[in-house]
Design an enzyme around this catalytic site. Sequence first.
Site, PDB file in Angstrom:
ATOM      1  N   CYS A 100      47.885  22.059  69.781  1.00 52.04           N
ATOM      2  CA  CYS A 100      49.202  21.997  68.941  1.00 52.04           C
ATOM      3  C   CYS A 100      50.508  23.303  69.561  1.00 52.04           C
ATOM      4  CB  CYS A 100      48.998  21.721  68.390  1.00 52.04           C
ATOM      5  SG  CYS A 100      51.072  21.261  67.134  1.00 52.04           S
ATOM      6  N   CYS A 200      47.731  18.417  63.583  1.00 57.60           N
ATOM      7  CA  CYS A 200      49.021  19.211  63.461  1.00 57.60           C
ATOM      8  C   CYS A 200      50.329  18.384  63.861  1.00 57.60           C
ATOM      9  CB  CYS A 200      48.781  19.651  64.813  1.00 57.60           C
ATOM     10  SG  CYS A 200      49.977  20.375  65.679  1.00 57.60           S
TER      11      CYS A 200
END
Length: 395
Positions: A100, A200
């Site tokens: 991410c 995330c």
Amino acid sequence: MKRVVVGLSGGVDSSVAAYLLQEQGYEVIGLFMKNWHDDSVTISNECPWLEDSNDALLVAEKLGIPFQTVDLSQQYQEKIVDYMFSEYKKGRTPNPDVLCNREIKFDVFMKIALSLGADYVATGHYCRKGEIEVDGKPVYQLLAGVDDNKDQSYFLCQLSQEQLAKSLFPIGELTKPQVREIATKIELVTAEKKDSQGLCFIGKVRLPEFLQQQLKPKEGLIFEVDATNQIYNQEKINFDSVQEKLAFEAKDIQYTPEVAKVVGKHQGAHYFTIGQRKGLNVGGTKEALFIISTNVETNAIYTGQGHKHPGLFKKALFVTNDEIHWIRPDLALTNGQTIQVMARIRYRQELQKATLHQFENGLYVEFETPQSAITQGQFVSWHIGDELIGSGVIS
């Protein structure tokens, strides 16, 4: 005046990061990333992003900075979620947080920020950035955060020089209690907010349920391998070369039903990962069962009793050339070179003494002491002092 876009996540860390930048005289803009809105794939019954974006907005209002929300859910789906599914299908265990940062926060998000005329992008990560000169050019360093408990440099182990050049980490010099203290003092709504857990930006994900929506359940057998099995007493061969020895140490044992006994059933090998002990639902063993191997081809899971089971440990791991990443390209090894480093194979693991060996076909990380649950698809990072200099995907 330099302009900084802060990724406001609705948490205390990014809130305080924005405040500190303001205090340092930057022009600050708050930008909230929305990374998920596909209701067909339920990830958990609590979807925190509404609450989070609201908190981010309140923080921006309190600080008197402009605020925008940007919807990156399509890119998130393509670059993170789809990748996760394909990795799990192959029997690997990806790390969404590292991805991410590389693919979303410091790539897609950063490009949006720069298009808004930003000079820098800032996040609430507990790490620091250093700058040195090599051959007359600036080189950026990714340094551990001052708070040993919270150091998050591992999550940024895939960043490039170009990304670091444009990044700021305002809270890297602080500890978590200090950050909360500042937030309380300036009365930020996020001061007491709990740290976000899980995938995330998507809130709490129950992985098997999440995976089941794409990877169909498939019943298979759970095997147990005894710690005294002959498979662990292979004669130490005299190797012809260091490379041959490392290849032997990094190799996964190929288990077959012949060396094990059946102790239960599972719903799909692709839901499980090395070192895992929860979710097996096998009782009656003297010590807890840990997964020592999964095989998605034969849909079998091999387990061993206790966290000291020899099947959990390996002394080396391998990274293919196309999955080696040097944050410091000036320190990259060439064929035949070695370097002493400290390394870790998961977030928050204590750093371990290791040697990197670069060969034509890839890089071996050889640990001084055998490591438990080295997991394919996860990232290994290597460090010199408090600087993270490179990383790779464990193959």
